[in-house]
Design a protein around this motif. Structure first.
Motif, mmCIF file in Angstrom:
data_model
loop_
_atom_site.group_PDB
_atom_site.id
_atom_site.type_symbol
_atom_site.label_atom_id
_atom_site.label_comp_id
_atom_site.label_asym_id
_atom_site.label_seq_id
_atom_site.Cartn_x
_atom_site.Cartn_y
_atom_site.Cartn_z
ATOM 1 N N ALA A 71 1.330 9.747 -1.065
ATOM 2 C CA ALA A 71 1.747 8.425 -0.578
ATOM 3 C C ALA A 71 0.540 7.503 -0.412
ATOM 4 O O ALA A 71 0.580 6.328 -0.802
ATOM 5 C CB ALA A 71 2.498 8.567 0.747
ATOM 6 N N PHE A 72 -0.539 8.045 0.132
ATOM 7 C CA PHE A 72 -1.759 7.263 0.306
ATOM 8 C C PHE A 72 -2.296 6.779 -1.044
ATOM 9 O O PHE A 72 -2.665 5.612 -1.192
ATOM 10 C CB PHE A 72 -2.823 8.099 1.036
ATOM 11 C CG PHE A 72 -4.170 7.461 1.082
ATOM 12 C CD1 PHE A 72 -4.420 6.396 1.944
ATOM 13 C CD2 PHE A 72 -5.194 7.909 0.259
ATOM 14 C CE1 PHE A 72 -5.669 5.799 1.977
ATOM 15 C CE2 PHE A 72 -6.443 7.317 0.285
ATOM 16 C CZ PHE A 72 -6.687 6.260 1.152
ATOM 17 N N LEU A 124 3.627 -4.058 2.967
ATOM 18 C CA LEU A 124 2.802 -2.855 3.100
ATOM 19 C C LEU A 124 3.138 -2.099 4.384
ATOM 20 O O LEU A 124 3.216 -0.866 4.391
ATOM 21 C CB LEU A 124 1.324 -3.237 3.075
ATOM 22 C CG LEU A 124 0.311 -2.113 3.041
ATOM 23 C CD1 LEU A 124 0.520 -1.246 1.815
ATOM 24 C CD2 LEU A 124 -1.106 -2.666 3.047
ATOM 25 N N GLY A 125 3.371 -2.823 5.464
ATOM 26 C CA GLY A 125 3.768 -2.196 6.728
ATOM 27 C C GLY A 125 5.110 -1.494 6.598
ATOM 28 O O GLY A 125 5.299 -0.386 7.115
ATOM 29 N N PHE A 135 7.121 5.690 4.448
ATOM 30 C CA PHE A 135 6.391 6.920 4.144
ATOM 31 C C PHE A 135 6.231 7.791 5.392
ATOM 32 O O PHE A 135 6.334 9.014 5.329
ATOM 33 C CB PHE A 135 5.020 6.622 3.543
ATOM 34 C CG PHE A 135 5.047 6.280 2.072
ATOM 35 C CD1 PHE A 135 6.010 6.809 1.223
ATOM 36 C CD2 PHE A 135 4.093 5.433 1.534
ATOM 37 C CE1 PHE A 135 6.024 6.498 -0.126
ATOM 38 C CE2 PHE A 135 4.098 5.121 0.184
ATOM 39 C CZ PHE A 135 5.065 5.657 -0.648
ATOM 40 N N THR A 136 5.987 7.162 6.538
ATOM 41 C CA THR A 136 5.863 7.908 7.794
ATOM 42 C C THR A 136 7.175 8.596 8.153
ATOM 43 O O THR A 136 7.184 9.753 8.591
ATOM 44 C CB THR A 136 5.414 6.964 8.934
ATOM 45 O OG1 THR A 136 4.187 6.330 8.551
ATOM 46 C CG2 THR A 136 5.220 7.721 10.228
ATOM 47 N N ILE A 151 -0.184 3.942 -2.408
ATOM 48 C CA ILE A 151 -0.460 2.684 -1.707
ATOM 49 C C ILE A 151 -1.784 2.101 -2.184
ATOM 50 O O ILE A 151 -1.885 0.893 -2.467
ATOM 51 C CB ILE A 151 -0.449 2.891 -0.177
ATOM 52 C CG1 ILE A 151 0.981 3.139 0.303
ATOM 53 C CG2 ILE A 151 -1.057 1.698 0.549
ATOM 54 C CD1 ILE A 151 1.090 3.507 1.762
ATOM 55 N N ALA A 188 4.591 1.640 4.616
ATOM 56 C CA ALA A 188 3.919 2.640 5.443
ATOM 57 C C ALA A 188 4.891 3.274 6.438
ATOM 58 O O ALA A 188 4.855 4.492 6.670
ATOM 59 C CB ALA A 188 2.746 2.003 6.182
ATOM 60 N N THR A 206 -1.928 -1.434 -4.275
ATOM 61 C CA THR A 206 -2.527 -2.560 -3.552
ATOM 62 C C THR A 206 -3.907 -2.916 -4.088
ATOM 63 O O THR A 206 -4.487 -3.915 -3.657
ATOM 64 C CB THR A 206 -2.628 -2.259 -2.045
ATOM 65 O OG1 THR A 206 -3.412 -1.078 -1.841
ATOM 66 C CG2 THR A 206 -1.266 -2.106 -1.433
ATOM 67 N N TYR A 238 1.295 -8.091 3.754
ATOM 68 C CA TYR A 238 1.089 -7.195 4.898
ATOM 69 C C TYR A 238 2.415 -6.671 5.437
ATOM 70 O O TYR A 238 2.522 -5.501 5.810
ATOM 71 C CB TYR A 238 0.325 -7.903 6.019
ATOM 72 C CG TYR A 238 -1.143 -8.072 5.727
ATOM 73 C CD1 TYR A 238 -1.969 -6.963 5.542
ATOM 74 C CD2 TYR A 238 -1.714 -9.335 5.649
ATOM 75 C CE1 TYR A 238 -3.312 -7.114 5.277
ATOM 76 C CE2 TYR A 238 -3.060 -9.500 5.390
ATOM 77 C CZ TYR A 238 -3.846 -8.378 5.212
ATOM 78 O OH TYR A 238 -5.183 -8.531 4.947
#
Length: 180
Positions: free
Chosen positions: A126-127, A147-148, A154-155, A130, A151, A134, A144
């Motif tokens: 996942a990292f 992207l949030g 994914f979390t 991203i 994230a 990006t 942003y």
């Protein structure tokens, strides 16, 4: 039921005789229902990751990204494919010890390590996605926000994966305690 009653009931049961061919066909890898499902999932995931790996250069402008961003993505994809194949190997080789309890303890240790590696593998994947998507993007408030959101998604996926592995390992630990 008393132990003596149980023993006499066990001795009175007639087990159907199976021939060598029947036994061999039952334990063949291609006939095992769990391994068949794992193999199907593995095939789909590996095919999808391979297609993505083959197409990302032109489809997602991999050529315009920095070398190390591409390297990170390729290494992560190859590691994910390898780790999925390793998981199949673990599932295929459950019996590996002098007796059932030792074999199951070894399997539980392997699965615990595999579960931890699986979670880290997915997090690293996942990292890298991203970072890749990006890379070279100019950031604004909407970027942003997107992207949030990604994230957070994914979390949530990693949290669900962690809970799934905790539940599976809990069941395996219970089974091991019953064997002792």
């Amino acid at each position: 039921m008393e132990l003596d009653d149980f023993k006499s009931a066990w001795k009175s049961v007639e087990f159907p005789m199976k021939g060598d061919r029947e036994i061999l066909s039952m334990i063949r890898e291609s006939k095992h229902p769990v391994l068949k499902k794992i193999r199907r999932q593995l095939t789909i995931e590996v095919a999808g990751l391979t297609v993505f790996l083959a197409c990302y250069w032109s489809l997602f402008d991999g050529a315009s990204k920095h070398f190390f961003v591409n390297l990170l993505l390729v290494i992560t994809l190859l590691a994910t494919i390898w780790y999925n194949i390793y998981g199949y190997y673990i599932a295929k080789n459950i019996v590996d010890g002098p007796n059932l309890q030792a074999s199951f303890q070894k399997y539980l240790r392997r699965m615990s390590g595999y579960a931890l590696g699986s979670i880290f593998s997915k997090a690293f994947y996942a990292f890298s996605l991203i970072v890749f998507f990006t890379s070279g993007v100019s950031f604004h408030l909407s970027t942003y926000f997107a992207l949030g959101t990604i994230a957070i998604l994914f979390t949530i996926q990693l949290t669900l994966l962690s809970r799934m592995w905790a539940k599976r390992l809990g069941v395996l630990n219970e089974l091991l305690s019953l064997l002792k």
